[in-house]
Write an enzyme that holds these catalytic residues in place. Structure first.
Site, PDB file in Angstrom:
ATOM      1  N   THR A 134       0.820  -1.221   0.000  1.00  0.00           N
ATOM      2  CA  THR A 134       0.000   0.000   0.000  1.00  0.00           C
ATOM      3  C   THR A 134       0.855   1.274   0.000  1.00  0.00           C
ATOM      4  OG1 THR A 134      -1.506   1.268   1.415  1.00  0.00           O
ATOM      5  CG2 THR A 134      -0.124  -0.318   2.535  1.00  0.00           C
ATOM      6  N   ASP A 135       0.291   2.346  -0.528  1.00  0.00           N
ATOM      7  CA  ASP A 135       0.992   3.638  -0.482  1.00  0.00           C
ATOM      8  C   ASP A 135       1.127   4.155   0.952  1.00  0.00           C
ATOM      9  OD1 ASP A 135      -1.694   4.307  -0.060  1.00  0.00           O
ATOM     10  OD2 ASP A 135      -1.779   5.845  -1.620  1.00  0.00           O
ATOM     11  N   GLU A 136       0.314   3.588   1.875  1.00  0.00           N
ATOM     12  CA  GLU A 136       0.347   4.095   3.262  1.00  0.00           C
ATOM     13  C   GLU A 136       1.687   3.859   3.939  1.00  0.00           C
ATOM     14  OE1 GLU A 136      -2.991   3.435   5.773  1.00  0.00           O
ATOM     15  OE2 GLU A 136      -4.421   3.758   4.158  1.00  0.00           O
ATOM     16  N   TYR A 159      -1.762  -0.416  11.153  1.00  0.00           N
ATOM     17  CA  TYR A 159      -1.973  -1.093   9.855  1.00  0.00           C
ATOM     18  C   TYR A 159      -0.800  -0.847   8.913  1.00  0.00           C
ATOM     19  CZ  TYR A 159      -3.363  -1.499   4.960  1.00  0.00           C
ATOM     20  OH  TYR A 159      -3.361  -1.779   3.615  1.00  0.00           O
ATOM     21  N   LYS A 163       2.150  -3.361   7.381  1.00  0.00           N
ATOM     22  CA  LYS A 163       2.397  -3.567   5.941  1.00  0.00           C
ATOM     23  C   LYS A 163       3.848  -3.214   5.591  1.00  0.00           C
ATOM     24  CE  LYS A 163      -0.270  -4.529   3.094  1.00  0.00           C
ATOM     25  NZ  LYS A 163      -0.695  -5.863   2.579  1.00  0.00           N
TER      26      LYS A 163
END
Ligand code: NAD
Ligand code: DAU
Length: 349
Positions: A134-136, A159, A163
């Site tokens: 994810t870009d997060e 979260y 990741k």
């Protein structure tokens, strides 16, 4: 005939990916390993359930014996890991579950795949492990600039930190063992089969039920929205043509504030479904803890190296998405029955 082990294939993006792949290729075999948590739903795959190229196995990616047995039973060419706890708000309530599935589950998959694929000569070039990330993991942007593949990891929520940890473990299997891997980092997806804890389906559902529309903080946080099928196309391209060991960012320059998204949904439903759906439903609530302000992907690498581009404009994708939820009210009623209300009350009341 290539064999894919797809994990988390009963969730939002995984199920869309399975539909995409079975439609595109007639000569592939898919094994879908999914634990069927609250977010996994076999209804999402009803139309492919009898496809002879598709098999479903219920189980946990953390279960070493089970994952090993799948590698013994099938000659797996590709692992595509979608399985994860994926919701930021839930990670703030319960970080441990995120570490277990997202970090330990990933390491388990990597390790079993390594054992099955490695020989004295090294790894066969056509095997590949793809981590759907994810870009997060890059954290939060200011008003300008974009995330590139070399932006430092600066995750904030439990979260995104789980990741990011998983990504580093995947990278370590390439750096240490030369195991063939890719990591994809995508921006916010939207489309059919998304669980209504996430912004777009939650707002559609609440509008249709006349419930308040919870806006965190000032509603001016920005996300970079990508239609889920465009994400599926990108993953397929990375599997086939991505340079081994590389990270690919996936996003289509579709940055919108949350309030813009919410008002777009309200306007569509007001005009097409029920004039009582209007902006009076908007309710500002307490902000998410550690809420990232802005995400924005620079997709230059995947565009230039692999020729990927997003096909669906946001204005079209959001209409297709709202229509899908209108045509699948039973799906929404099923997933919002049971424990969903308990979660909702804990979060919003
Ligand atoms: P989702 O929550 O809809 O689906 C997750 C799936 O994983 C579910 O079917 C669930 O049953 C399964 N699962 C959970 N724990 C498992 C375990 N221990 N073993 C086996 N299966 C398990 O998630 P999603 O939105 O489809 O996201 C899929 C992946 O893409 C995730 O890795 C997520 O981090 C990543 N991602 C999501 C987005 C997005 O906008 N939704 C964007 C970028 C990346
Ligand atoms: O960027 C990719 C990520 O996008 C994925 O890695 C995650 O798995 C996925 O859940 C998504 O994370 P977000 O936190 O961006 O998505 P969410 O739909 O939860 O929230 C989108 C924005 O809307 C965010 O700024 C918080 C806000 N929001 C969300 C909900 C659920 C609200 O204002 N009200 C809400 O009720």
């Amino acid at each position: 005939m290539k064999t894919y082990l797809i994990t988390g294939g009963a969730g939002f993006i995984g199920s869309n990916f399975i539909h995409y792949m079975l439609k595109k290729y007639k000569d592939i075999k898919i094994i879908n390993l999914d634990k069927l948590t609250y977010a996994g739903n076999l209804e999402n795959l009803k139309s492919v359930g009898n496809n002879e190229n598709y098999n479903f196995v219920q189980g946990d990616i953390c279960d070493r014996d089970l994952v090993s047995s799948l590698f013994e039973k099938y000659d797996i060419d590709y692992v595509v890991n979608f399985a994860a706890e994926s919701h930021v708000d839930r990670s703030i309530l319960d970080p441990k579950t995120f570490v277990k599935t997202n970090v330990l589950g990933t390491v388990n998959l990597l390790d079993v795949a390594k054992k099955a694929w490695e020989s004295k000569e090294g790894f066969k070039s056509y095997k590949k492990y793809v981590q759907v990330s994810t870009d997060e993991v890059y954290g939060s942007l200011g008003e300008t600039g974009y995330f590139t593949e070399t932006t430092p990891i600066d995750s904030h929520s439990p979260y995104s930190s789980s990741k990011a940890s998983a990504d580093l473990m995947v990278k370590s299997y390439f750096d240490t063992y030369k195991m063939p891997i890719n990591i994809t980092r995508c921006s916010n997806n939207y489309g059919p089969y998304q669980f209504p804890e996430k912004l777009i389906p939650l707002i559609i559902n609440n509008c249709l039920k006349g419930k308040a529309l919870p806006v965190y903080g000032d509603g001016m946080n920005i996300r970079d929205w990508l239609y889920v099928e465009d994400h599926c196309k990108a993953i397929d391209m990375v599997i086939n043509s991505g340079s081994v060991g590389e990270v690919y960012n996936i996003g289509g320059h579709n940055e919108r504030t949350n309030l813009h998204i919410i008002k777009t949904i309200i306007n569509y439903l007001h005009e097409n479904v029920d004039t009582s759906i209007n902006e009076s439903l908007i309710t500002f609530v307490e902000d998410r803890k550690g809420h990232d302000r802005r995400y924005g992907i620079d997709p230059t690498k995947i565009k230039e190296e692999l020729g990927w581009y997003p096909e669906t404009k946001f204005e079209d994708g959001i209409k297709m998405t709202i229509k899908w939820y209108l045509e699948n009210k039973d799906w929404m009623d099923n997933v919002t029955s049971g424990d969903y209300q308990k979660y909702y009350d804990k979060m919003y009341n």
